[in-house]
Design a protein around this motif. Structure first.
Motif, PDB file in Angstrom:
ATOM      1  N   SER A  33      27.249  13.109  17.917  1.00  0.00           N
ATOM      2  CA  SER A  33      27.342  11.957  17.012  1.00  0.00           C
ATOM      3  C   SER A  33      27.635  12.407  15.581  1.00  0.00           C
ATOM      4  N   THR A  34      27.122  13.575  15.204  1.00  0.00           N
ATOM      5  CA  THR A  34      27.428  14.130  13.885  1.00  0.00           C
ATOM      6  C   THR A  34      28.919  14.386  13.748  1.00  0.00           C
ATOM      7  N   ALA A  35      29.495  15.010  14.753  1.00  0.00           N
ATOM      8  CA  ALA A  35      30.931  15.293  14.731  1.00  0.00           C
ATOM      9  C   ALA A  35      31.740  14.003  14.739  1.00  0.00           C
ATOM     10  N   THR A  36      31.291  13.023  15.522  1.00  0.00           N
ATOM     11  CA  THR A  36      31.979  11.733  15.593  1.00  0.00           C
ATOM     12  C   THR A  36      31.958  11.042  14.238  1.00  0.00           C
ATOM     13  N   LYS A  37      30.808  11.091  13.589  1.00  0.00           N
ATOM     14  CA  LYS A  37      30.679  10.460  12.274  1.00  0.00           C
ATOM     15  C   LYS A  37      31.586  11.120  11.243  1.00  0.00           C
ATOM     16  N   MET A 210      16.051  -2.326  27.624  1.00  0.00           N
ATOM     17  CA  MET A 210      16.366  -3.336  26.612  1.00  0.00           C
ATOM     18  C   MET A 210      17.110  -2.714  25.434  1.00  0.00           C
ATOM     19  N   LEU A 211      16.721  -1.514  25.036  1.00  0.00           N
ATOM     20  CA  LEU A 211      17.397  -0.848  23.924  1.00  0.00           C
ATOM     21  C   LEU A 211      18.835  -0.495  24.302  1.00  0.00           C
ATOM     22  N   ALA A 212      19.034  -0.064  25.526  1.00  0.00           N
ATOM     23  CA  ALA A 212      20.405   0.202  25.988  1.00  0.00           C
ATOM     24  C   ALA A 212      21.237  -1.075  25.943  1.00  0.00           C
ATOM     25  N   ASP A 213      20.626  -2.174  26.346  1.00  0.00           N
ATOM     26  CA  ASP A 213      21.327  -3.463  26.294  1.00  0.00           C
ATOM     27  C   ASP A 213      21.625  -3.882  24.854  1.00  0.00           C
ATOM     28  N   ASP A 214      20.726  -3.528  23.925  1.00  0.00           N
ATOM     29  CA  ASP A 214      20.986  -3.813  22.514  1.00  0.00           C
ATOM     30  C   ASP A 214      22.266  -3.105  22.048  1.00  0.00           C
ATOM     31  N   LEU A 215      22.424  -1.860  22.435  1.00  0.00           N
ATOM     32  CA  LEU A 215      23.621  -1.107  22.054  1.00  0.00           C
ATOM     33  C   LEU A 215      24.883  -1.747  22.634  1.00  0.00           C
ATOM     34  N   ILE A 216      24.807  -2.145  23.885  1.00  0.00           N
ATOM     35  CA  ILE A 216      25.944  -2.794  24.540  1.00  0.00           C
ATOM     36  C   ILE A 216      26.247  -4.135  23.872  1.00  0.00           C
ATOM     37  N   PHE A 217      25.186  -4.867  23.520  1.00  0.00           N
ATOM     38  CA  PHE A 217      25.349  -6.152  22.833  1.00  0.00           C
ATOM     39  C   PHE A 217      26.112  -5.973  21.530  1.00  0.00           C
ATOM     40  N   MET A 218      25.731  -4.984  20.735  1.00  0.00           N
ATOM     41  CA  MET A 218      26.391  -4.779  19.444  1.00  0.00           C
ATOM     42  C   MET A 218      27.832  -4.328  19.628  1.00  0.00           C
ATOM     43  N   ARG A 219      28.059  -3.482  20.614  1.00  0.00           N
ATOM     44  CA  ARG A 219      29.427  -3.063  20.900  1.00  0.00           C
ATOM     45  C   ARG A 219      30.282  -4.254  21.313  1.00  0.00           C
ATOM     46  N   ASP A 220      29.774  -5.070  22.233  1.00  0.00           N
ATOM     47  CA  ASP A 220      30.553  -6.194  22.745  1.00  0.00           C
ATOM     48  C   ASP A 220      30.742  -7.297  21.702  1.00  0.00           C
ATOM     49  N   LEU A 221      29.782  -7.432  20.790  1.00  0.00           N
ATOM     50  CA  LEU A 221      29.932  -8.392  19.695  1.00  0.00           C
ATOM     51  C   LEU A 221      30.976  -7.917  18.687  1.00  0.00           C
ATOM     52  N   ASN A 222      31.292  -6.623  18.757  1.00  0.00           N
ATOM     53  CA  ASN A 222      32.318  -6.025  17.903  1.00  0.00           C
ATOM     54  C   ASN A 222      31.917  -6.101  16.432  1.00  0.00           C
ATOM     55  N   ILE A 223      30.674  -5.699  16.150  1.00  0.00           N
ATOM     56  CA  ILE A 223      30.150  -5.767  14.790  1.00  0.00           C
ATOM     57  C   ILE A 223      30.864  -4.778  13.877  1.00  0.00           C
ATOM     58  N   MET A 259      19.129   5.754  18.757  1.00  0.00           N
ATOM     59  CA  MET A 259      19.886   4.505  18.703  1.00  0.00           C
ATOM     60  C   MET A 259      21.033   4.614  17.686  1.00  0.00           C
ATOM     61  N   ILE A 260      20.757   5.198  16.520  1.00  0.00           N
ATOM     62  CA  ILE A 260      21.796   5.397  15.507  1.00  0.00           C
ATOM     63  C   ILE A 260      22.881   6.323  16.042  1.00  0.00           C
ATOM     64  N   SER A 261      22.465   7.405  16.662  1.00  0.00           N
ATOM     65  CA  SER A 261      23.397   8.385  17.215  1.00  0.00           C
ATOM     66  C   SER A 261      24.310   7.760  18.267  1.00  0.00           C
ATOM     67  N   LEU A 266      29.416   4.978  20.230  1.00  0.00           N
ATOM     68  CA  LEU A 266      30.018   3.779  20.815  1.00  0.00           C
ATOM     69  C   LEU A 266      30.993   3.093  19.859  1.00  0.00           C
ATOM     70  N   MET A 267      30.652   3.103  18.566  1.00  0.00           N
ATOM     71  CA  MET A 267      31.458   2.401  17.557  1.00  0.00           C
ATOM     72  C   MET A 267      31.692   3.359  16.379  1.00  0.00           C
ATOM     73  N   PRO A 268      32.651   4.254  16.510  1.00  0.00           N
ATOM     74  CA  PRO A 268      32.796   5.375  15.576  1.00  0.00           C
ATOM     75  C   PRO A 268      33.059   5.006  14.119  1.00  0.00           C
ATOM     76  N   ASP A 269      33.691   3.838  13.853  1.00  0.00           N
ATOM     77  CA  ASP A 269      34.116   3.555  12.487  1.00  0.00           C
ATOM     78  C   ASP A 269      33.373   2.401  11.812  1.00  0.00           C
ATOM     79  N   ILE A 270      32.222   1.991  12.362  1.00  0.00           N
ATOM     80  CA  ILE A 270      31.446   0.948  11.689  1.00  0.00           C
ATOM     81  C   ILE A 270      30.556   1.574  10.615  1.00  0.00           C
ATOM     82  N   ASN A 271      29.974   0.736   9.778  1.00  0.00           N
ATOM     83  CA  ASN A 271      28.965   1.180   8.823  1.00  0.00           C
ATOM     84  C   ASN A 271      27.579   1.057   9.462  1.00  0.00           C
TER      85      ASN A 271
END
Length: 362
Positions: A33-37, A210-223, A259-261, A266-271
């Motif tokens: 995740s460090t390299a991705t960031k 539930m936390l895994a689903d949270d990550l999927i939710f944010m990805r699919d919402l395209n935040i 979760m941050i990592s 999952l979403m390399p270019d978000i803030n």
């Protein structure tokens, strides 16, 4: 180990596994995740000057210290002039953006005040200051009004994407409705804001699934941005009675960092913000979060007189120095992980600029 992560698609099952990782596998996750960031958003950290406008709230969420039923705090609302002075301070000190955060209210007078603050903030900074709002659920008309007045981003935390858990965290009434919360996020996207949400990590009744689903939710919402952090209990809330069910602080911190990592992968270019709640568990948590994925910090620039009454959770760290000295200290801490502050930059989400045709400042 990095190859192990690369070779597995980040399916729900794999996310669950990685949220439970430790040792070498956890290190490999953080390395990746460090390299991705660094590849996608670099080593620049953007400032958001946090202004806590009011602790008056119409809602009664079971986890929150400023919930309507908490009679142990003194309610306040910053004067318009105090907010504008804070905006001026942020702009003069090189903050590219501010965050206006408040308890959830939907009165006309509240809407008018926010609108006036947005317009004046843009005027006195020659339209250069970025404005994030975090003022809860509003009508579509209000969202559009604030956006047209100049607000750039909106952070509305879902808190949990699990409807089952959401119902355990809120009263059973129309004001605390899971579907309404999700619909509000869709309205914000439709309006054109840089869309932000987030979750609490380490809640009672919460599972790794539930936390895994949270990550999927944010990805699919395209935040476009995320502000999430560990749940910190507050003695004057109904959820406090379940404190014995909480993971120990080191586990909560570890989950928050993973979760941050994972969201960065999952979403390399978000803030992604390193939220203030992290520091309650570990004084070096900000640097840890920035190193493995986060790229936004929100220093609190609310006038000190009001700070003690805006306690969403307890044990919140308070500044030991002046705002200027705190910023200088932050610079030095970031240098230890080879990062730097992006002064005078709004730091808009690259994910947003890629997906929207309109041109916005860097």
């Amino acid at each position: 180990m990095i190859e192990t992560i690369l070779n597995y698609p980040l399916s729900r099952d794999r996310l669950i596994d990685l949220l439970s990782s430790s040792g070498e596998e956890e290190k490999a996750l953080f390395d990746y995740s460090t390299a991705t960031k660094l590849k996608n958003v670099g080593n620049e950290v953007y400032l958001r000057g946090l202004i806590e406008l009011s602790n008056i709230c119409d809602k009664d969420c079971f986890y929150c210290g400023i919930r309507k039923s908490n009679n142990n705090i003194t309610r306040f609302t910053l004067k318009y002039e105090e907010v504008i002075e804070s905006v001026k301070y942020a702009y003069e000190k090189g903050y590219g953006s501010i965050v206006i955060q408040s308890g959830e209210r939907s009165s006309r007078s509240f809407s008018d005040k926010i609108d006036k603050i947005i317009r004046e903030s843009k005027k006195i900074t020659n339209n250069n200051i970025g404005i994030t709002l975090s003022c809860g659920e509003q009508s579509e008309e209000t969202y559009l009004r604030w956006f047209e007045s100049g607000a750039d981003r909106y952070l509305l935390r879902i808190e949990t994407s699990s409807e089952e858990l959401y119902k355990k965290l809120h009263p059973k009434d129309t004001l605390h409705n899971y579907t309404n919360r999700r619909n509000a996020l869709e309205l914000l996207r439709k309006t054109g804001y840089q869309l932000g949400t987030g979750v609490m990590i380490g809640l009672p009744f919460q599972t790794t699934e539930m936390l895994a689903d949270d990550l999927i939710f944010m990805r699919d919402l395209n935040i476009d941005m995320c502000g999430m952090g560990p749940y910190i209990e507050h003695t004057k809330t109904p959820l406090y009675k379940f404190r014995e069910q909480l993971p120990i602080t080191t586990v909560r911190l570890g989950l928050a960092l993973k979760m941050i990592s994972l969201l960065r992968i999952l979403m390399p270019d978000i803030n992604i913000a390193a939220t203030t709640a992290l520091k309650v568990l570990d004084q070096k948590a900000t640097e840890k979060a920035i190193a493995i994925g986060a790229n936004v910090i929100m220093p609190n620039i609310t006038p000190l007189f009001y700070r003690k009454e805006y306690l969403l959770y307890e044990n919140r760290s308070e500044p030991l120095f002046s705002f200027e000295d705190e910023l200088a200290l932050l610079e030095k801490r970031l240098e230890t992980i080879s990062h730097r502050i992006g002064y005078n930059k709004q730091g808009n989400s690259k994910h947003y600029t890629k997906n929207w045709s309109r041109c916005i400042p860097e």
